[in-house]
Scaffold this motif. Structure first.
Motif, PDB file in Angstrom:
ATOM      1  N   THR A 179       1.532 -20.911  -7.821  1.00  0.00           N
ATOM      2  CA  THR A 179       2.246 -19.419  -7.399  1.00  0.00           C
ATOM      3  C   THR A 179       1.369 -18.115  -8.145  1.00  0.00           C
ATOM      4  OG1 THR A 179       3.826 -19.438  -8.987  1.00  0.00           O
ATOM      5  CG2 THR A 179       4.485 -20.205  -6.897  1.00  0.00           C
ATOM      6  N   LEU A 180       1.130 -18.508  -9.362  1.00  0.00           N
ATOM      7  CA  LEU A 180       0.283 -17.268 -10.065  1.00  0.00           C
ATOM      8  C   LEU A 180      -1.151 -17.117  -9.312  1.00  0.00           C
ATOM      9  CD1 LEU A 180       0.713 -18.056 -13.940  1.00  0.00           C
ATOM     10  CD2 LEU A 180       1.165 -16.011 -12.599  1.00  0.00           C
ATOM     11  N   GLY A 181      -1.822 -18.543  -8.968  1.00  0.00           N
ATOM     12  CA  GLY A 181      -2.932 -18.528  -8.301  1.00  0.00           C
ATOM     13  C   GLY A 181      -3.182 -17.705  -6.770  1.00  0.00           C
ATOM     14  N   PHE A 182      -1.973 -17.894  -5.861  1.00  0.00           N
ATOM     15  CA  PHE A 182      -1.951 -17.226  -4.822  1.00  0.00           C
ATOM     16  C   PHE A 182      -1.765 -15.883  -4.892  1.00  0.00           C
ATOM     17  CE2 PHE A 182       0.718 -15.852  -1.332  1.00  0.00           C
ATOM     18  CZ  PHE A 182      -0.258 -16.302  -0.063  1.00  0.00           C
ATOM     19  N   GLU A 183      -0.568 -15.344  -5.938  1.00  0.00           N
ATOM     20  CA  GLU A 183      -0.563 -13.902  -6.169  1.00  0.00           C
ATOM     21  C   GLU A 183      -1.803 -13.363  -6.650  1.00  0.00           C
ATOM     22  OE1 GLU A 183       0.405 -10.614  -8.585  1.00  0.00           O
ATOM     23  OE2 GLU A 183      -0.067 -12.562  -9.425  1.00  0.00           O
ATOM     24  N   LEU A 184      -2.382 -13.833  -7.556  1.00  0.00           N
ATOM     25  CA  LEU A 184      -3.739 -13.295  -8.015  1.00  0.00           C
ATOM     26  C   LEU A 184      -4.814 -13.106  -6.906  1.00  0.00           C
ATOM     27  CD1 LEU A 184      -3.703 -14.903 -11.628  1.00  0.00           C
ATOM     28  CD2 LEU A 184      -3.307 -12.593 -11.268  1.00  0.00           C
ATOM     29  N   ALA A 185      -4.803 -14.208  -6.129  1.00  0.00           N
ATOM     30  CA  ALA A 185      -5.765 -14.099  -5.127  1.00  0.00           C
ATOM     31  C   ALA A 185      -5.644 -12.957  -4.034  1.00  0.00           C
ATOM     32  CB  ALA A 185      -5.883 -15.425  -4.308  1.00  0.00           C
ATOM     33  N   ILE A 186      -4.402 -12.804  -3.608  1.00  0.00           N
ATOM     34  CA  ILE A 186      -3.995 -11.618  -2.888  1.00  0.00           C
ATOM     35  C   ILE A 186      -3.992 -10.320  -3.560  1.00  0.00           C
ATOM     36  CG2 ILE A 186      -2.041 -10.594  -1.851  1.00  0.00           C
ATOM     37  CD1 ILE A 186      -2.931 -13.055  -0.436  1.00  0.00           C
ATOM     38  N   GLY A 187      -3.941 -10.247  -4.871  1.00  0.00           N
ATOM     39  CA  GLY A 187      -4.382  -9.009  -5.661  1.00  0.00           C
ATOM     40  C   GLY A 187      -5.800  -8.837  -5.680  1.00  0.00           C
ATOM     41  N   LYS A 188      -6.621  -9.947  -5.881  1.00  0.00           N
ATOM     42  CA  LYS A 188      -8.030  -9.696  -5.621  1.00  0.00           C
ATOM     43  C   LYS A 188      -8.493  -9.209  -4.531  1.00  0.00           C
ATOM     44  CE  LYS A 188      -9.820 -12.820  -9.247  1.00  0.00           C
ATOM     45  NZ  LYS A 188     -10.560 -11.837 -10.140  1.00  0.00           N
ATOM     46  N   ILE A 189      -7.980  -9.410  -3.368  1.00  0.00           N
ATOM     47  CA  ILE A 189      -8.105  -9.078  -2.113  1.00  0.00           C
ATOM     48  C   ILE A 189      -8.072  -7.506  -1.942  1.00  0.00           C
ATOM     49  CG2 ILE A 189      -7.695  -9.049   0.437  1.00  0.00           C
ATOM     50  CD1 ILE A 189      -7.112 -12.057  -0.060  1.00  0.00           C
ATOM     51  N   GLY A 190      -6.647  -7.185  -2.563  1.00  0.00           N
ATOM     52  CA  GLY A 190      -6.346  -5.828  -2.775  1.00  0.00           C
ATOM     53  C   GLY A 190      -7.326  -5.141  -3.269  1.00  0.00           C
ATOM     54  N   GLY A 191      -7.849  -5.460  -4.754  1.00  0.00           N
ATOM     55  CA  GLY A 191      -8.645  -4.701  -5.422  1.00  0.00           C
ATOM     56  C   GLY A 191      -9.953  -4.718  -4.928  1.00  0.00           C
ATOM     57  N   PHE A 192     -10.288  -5.743  -4.151  1.00  0.00           N
ATOM     58  CA  PHE A 192     -11.805  -5.650  -3.671  1.00  0.00           C
ATOM     59  C   PHE A 192     -11.879  -4.702  -2.346  1.00  0.00           C
ATOM     60  CE2 PHE A 192     -14.384  -7.130   0.062  1.00  0.00           C
ATOM     61  CZ  PHE A 192     -15.623  -7.185  -0.464  1.00  0.00           C
ATOM     62  N   ILE A 193     -10.823  -4.638  -1.666  1.00  0.00           N
ATOM     63  CA  ILE A 193     -10.838  -3.589  -0.616  1.00  0.00           C
ATOM     64  C   ILE A 193     -10.556  -2.049  -1.303  1.00  0.00           C
ATOM     65  CG2 ILE A 193      -9.292  -2.750   1.390  1.00  0.00           C
ATOM     66  CD1 ILE A 193      -8.329  -5.383   1.928  1.00  0.00           C
ATOM     67  N   GLY A 194      -9.887  -1.821  -2.202  1.00  0.00           N
ATOM     68  CA  GLY A 194      -9.694  -0.481  -2.766  1.00  0.00           C
ATOM     69  C   GLY A 194     -11.032  -0.110  -3.393  1.00  0.00           C
ATOM     70  N   LYS A 195     -11.484  -0.915  -4.208  1.00  0.00           N
ATOM     71  CA  LYS A 195     -12.951  -0.704  -4.938  1.00  0.00           C
ATOM     72  C   LYS A 195     -13.972  -0.506  -3.810  1.00  0.00           C
ATOM     73  CE  LYS A 195     -15.128  -1.889  -9.112  1.00  0.00           C
ATOM     74  NZ  LYS A 195     -14.992  -2.690 -10.516  1.00  0.00           N
ATOM     75  N   SER A 196     -14.244  -1.419  -2.974  1.00  0.00           N
ATOM     76  CA  SER A 196     -15.308  -1.383  -2.068  1.00  0.00           C
ATOM     77  C   SER A 196     -15.352  -0.025  -1.075  1.00  0.00           C
ATOM     78  CB  SER A 196     -15.657  -2.712  -1.428  1.00  0.00           C
ATOM     79  OG  SER A 196     -14.406  -2.924  -0.513  1.00  0.00           O
ATOM     80  N   THR A 197     -14.222   0.172  -0.942  1.00  0.00           N
ATOM     81  CA  THR A 197     -13.985   1.301   0.334  1.00  0.00           C
ATOM     82  C   THR A 197     -13.845   2.628  -0.316  1.00  0.00           C
ATOM     83  OG1 THR A 197     -11.698   0.948   0.682  1.00  0.00           O
ATOM     84  CG2 THR A 197     -13.024  -0.309   1.788  1.00  0.00           C
ATOM     85  N   SER A 198     -13.615   3.001  -1.532  1.00  0.00           N
ATOM     86  CA  SER A 198     -13.129   4.159  -2.426  1.00  0.00           C
ATOM     87  C   SER A 198     -14.532   4.966  -2.073  1.00  0.00           C
ATOM     88  CB  SER A 198     -13.114   3.940  -3.694  1.00  0.00           C
ATOM     89  OG  SER A 198     -13.983   3.221  -4.291  1.00  0.00           O
ATOM     90  N   ASN A 199     -15.875   4.538  -2.366  1.00  0.00           N
ATOM     91  CA  ASN A 199     -16.866   5.484  -2.194  1.00  0.00           C
ATOM     92  C   ASN A 199     -17.314   5.707  -0.709  1.00  0.00           C
ATOM     93  OD1 ASN A 199     -18.229   5.966  -4.859  1.00  0.00           O
ATOM     94  ND2 ASN A 199     -17.985   3.921  -5.186  1.00  0.00           N
ATOM     95  N   ILE A 200     -16.696   4.797   0.127  1.00  0.00           N
ATOM     96  CA  ILE A 200     -17.035   5.110   1.731  1.00  0.00           C
ATOM     97  C   ILE A 200     -16.023   6.177   2.078  1.00  0.00           C
ATOM     98  CG2 ILE A 200     -16.699   4.239   3.844  1.00  0.00           C
ATOM     99  CD1 ILE A 200     -17.546   1.250   2.680  1.00  0.00           C
ATOM    100  N   ILE A 201     -14.970   6.264   1.705  1.00  0.00           N
ATOM    101  CA  ILE A 201     -13.913   7.072   1.911  1.00  0.00           C
ATOM    102  C   ILE A 201     -14.476   8.475   1.330  1.00  0.00           C
ATOM    103  CG2 ILE A 201     -11.476   7.939   1.514  1.00  0.00           C
ATOM    104  CD1 ILE A 201     -10.638   4.837   1.405  1.00  0.00           C
ATOM    105  N   ALA A 202     -14.931   8.470   0.140  1.00  0.00           N
ATOM    106  CA  ALA A 202     -15.347   9.767  -0.460  1.00  0.00           C
ATOM    107  C   ALA A 202     -16.272  10.238   0.417  1.00  0.00           C
ATOM    108  CB  ALA A 202     -15.641   9.471  -1.978  1.00  0.00           C
ATOM    109  N   SER A 203     -17.425   9.553   0.746  1.00  0.00           N
ATOM    110  CA  SER A 203     -18.450   9.971   1.474  1.00  0.00           C
ATOM    111  C   SER A 203     -18.264  10.346   2.837  1.00  0.00           C
ATOM    112  CB  SER A 203     -19.683   9.028   1.549  1.00  0.00           C
ATOM    113  OG  SER A 203     -20.599   9.163   2.297  1.00  0.00           O
ATOM    114  N   LYS A 204     -17.217   9.792   3.809  1.00  0.00           N
ATOM    115  CA  LYS A 204     -17.202   9.909   4.876  1.00  0.00           C
ATOM    116  C   LYS A 204     -16.289  11.396   5.047  1.00  0.00           C
ATOM    117  CE  LYS A 204     -19.216   6.526   6.892  1.00  0.00           C
ATOM    118  NZ  LYS A 204     -20.460   7.049   7.671  1.00  0.00           N
ATOM    119  N   THR A 205     -15.209  11.541   3.987  1.00  0.00           N
ATOM    120  CA  THR A 205     -14.421  12.491   4.004  1.00  0.00           C
ATOM    121  C   THR A 205     -15.127  14.042   3.387  1.00  0.00           C
ATOM    122  OG1 THR A 205     -13.297  11.839   2.037  1.00  0.00           O
ATOM    123  CG2 THR A 205     -12.163  11.125   4.252  1.00  0.00           C
TER     124      THR A 205
END
Length: 522
Positions: free
Chosen positions: A178-204
């Motif tokens: 369950t730790l592994g599953f939760e941390l994997a979902i968290g990593k997906i959230g962190g990846f999306i947040g981190k990888s799209t942050s500069n795109i959002i800043a640039s586009k807006t």
């Protein structure tokens, strides 16, 4: 550790004096131990639903936490701050954690994880709104205040979600999975947040929208928290308490009283795992903070591409995390995983230091991405495995996070000052990463060797079959030795480690205050 090795197999437990206040796990009282009311243990569907809801909460919180590090270059430029001030901003949450996290762990053990998750996420959302407002008006001081309030909520939720896992799943029987599953979902959230942050800043055209997006994500997290709270109430009414089938210990979400005494009986094996975490987790935390800017300099790319590179290095191994959780639950080998994680961290930092070409840096980021995926699950599950009492898991995990945050404050302030003194270069900063990676490897190797030469660390390597069939007798023998025969030594080691943690925490406060002074005077 050497002292335990020499006499661990020669202690005659039968002849040891028996203390009436030491009970076996099956004898310990529990709030949920009523088996006569017809209630059954929670079915698999209920357990999976609990994991899914907590994972939704984790997805939102990791999204928010990955944003600031990815925006380092943009924030320094837009808010007119230097590296020390940025490190101070990142360290603000760590500072509040070192002040309040241990108290939060004790309270979580007493009142339960479900309520702490709800209250914590409400405060976290308020803090994220203040941070977004500070980014809108470009106020560094305002953002520091918002980060501190945000930290208050994060402190409550960090401990609560893993406390909930410990009350639903015992070691080698679902906890690591369950730790592994939760941390994997968290990593997906962190990846999306981190990888799209500069795109959002640039586009807006305004980087503040990155933080407002995080606010909207936090509202989703609050909805998931409320759903979990109602679900937990339903489960407590319809199902009886969960039990560790290996040791017959009753798993509890909350205790009848504060368990301060048990906190000072934490085994030295727990502190050994803490010794690994102080190097590995701190190295991962600080490296992730600077990875985007380092990628900009090494690969000669803009912040958007650098954000993708650093996100991949930090989160690309998300698919390994649930697999690792299942592996640990079934086949054990926790000490082996800790050593491999430390060795991977060291290898990646060696490449970062000495292979500064595009190919060398890319290889370092790739190895780091795999190595860092092995860390959280193996460390948290090892902490749970070494504890005598599940009832104080919240407090024990709070000690771990307090230590990591204190260490991260010191390292962040040091690396920020080194970078400013080195004309914004990472030439000396990466040497600090190398030292931390080496420390993780040395401690990981010591734990691995110890698991073969002393039965105190042997449970870290046990398979699920070993723990369920013959582990209970061994665990009870080690427990009796620690809490009866060698009780005074256990207490002395625990108090000494507590004192060392206190000194580290005070040192982090000094570093934070120094960073505040030098940051505002820069």
């Amino acid at each position: 550790m050497a002292d335990d090795t020499s006499d661990s197999k020669s202690v005659d437990v039968v002849s040891a004096p028996v203390r009436e206040d030491i009970k076996t796990p099956s004898e310990e009282p529990s709030d949920n131990s009523d088996d006569s009311d017809g209630r059954k243990p929670p079915p698999l569907a209920a357990k999976l639903c609990a994991v899914a809801l907590i994972s939704c909460i984790s997805f939102g919180s990791h999204w928010s936490s990955g944003v600031t590090g990815a925006m380092k270059s943009t924030m320094k430029k837009e808010m007119h701050i230097d590296n020390v001030q940025f490190s101070l901003l990142e360290a603000s949450e760590d500072f509040m954690a070192t002040v309040l996290l241990l108290i939060s762990g004790v309270i979580t053990d007493r009142v339960g994880g479900a309520q702490m998750i709800v209250y914590g996420n409400i405060v976290y959302t308020i803090g994220s709104i203040l941070v977004a407002a500070a980014a809108t008006v470009r106020s560094f001081d305002f953002m520091i205040g918002g980060r501190i309030i945000l930290a208050l909520g994060d402190i409550a939720t960090q401990i609560a979600q893993y406390k909930m896992f410990s009350s639903w799943f015992p070691p080698s029987n679902g906890f690591a999975s369950t730790l592994g599953f939760e941390l994997a979902i968290g990593k997906i959230g962190g990846f999306i947040g981190k990888s799209t942050s500069n795109i959002i800043a640039s586009k807006t055209g305004n980087f503040a929208w990155v933080f407002w997006t995080a606010v909207f994500m936090n509202l989703f997290t609050n909805a998931a928290s409320a759903a979990f709270w109602f679900f937990n109430i339903y489960c407590n009414r319809h199902y009886k308490g969960r039990r560790d089938e290996a040791t017959k210990e009753q798993l509890t979400e909350k205790n009848k009283k504060f368990e301060f005494k048990k906190m000072f009986e934490l085994p030295w094996m727990f502190w050994a795992v803490m010794g690994f975490s102080i190097f590995q987790t701190s190295a991962a935390s600080v490296f992730s903070q600077n990875a985007t800017e380092l990628a900009e300099k090494r690969f000669n790319v803009d912040s958007i591409k650098a954000g993708w590179y650093s996100s991949l290095s930090q989160y690309a191994g998300f698919f390994l995390v649930p697999c690792l959780g299942v592996f640990i639950d079934v086949l054990g080998n926790r000490a082996s995983v800790l050593f491999i994680c430390g060795l991977g961290m060291l290898l990646s930092m060696v490449l970062i230091n000495f292979a500064t070409s595009h190919a060398g840096t890319g290889a370092a980021f790739g190895i780091y991405g795999i190595a860092v995926s092995f860390g959280p699950t193996s460390v948290i599950d090892s902490i749970r495995t070494t504890l005598w009492h599940q009832s104080v898991f919240g407090s024990a995990y709070a000690l771990k996070v307090t230590m990591n945050n204190a260490m991260s404050i010191i390292i962040r302030i040091i690396t920020g000052a080194l970078q400013d003194a080195d004309d914004n270069s990472y030439r000396r900063v990466v040497q600090v990463y190398l030292v931390l990676g080496a420390g993780a490897t040395v401690v990981g190797a010591a734990i691995l060797i110890g698991s073969f030469v002393t039965d105190n660390l042997a449970p870290l390597q046990w398979t699920r079959h070993k723990r369920l069939t013959s582990g209970a007798a061994v665990i009870e023998r080690i427990r009796e030795r620690s809490l009866v025969t060698q009780r005074e030594r256990t207490r002395k080691i625990s108090i000494l480690c507590f004192a060392a943690l206190l000194l580290l925490t005070v040192g982090s406060w000094v570093a934070y205050i120094w960073g505040a002074v030098t940051g505002h005077n820069s």
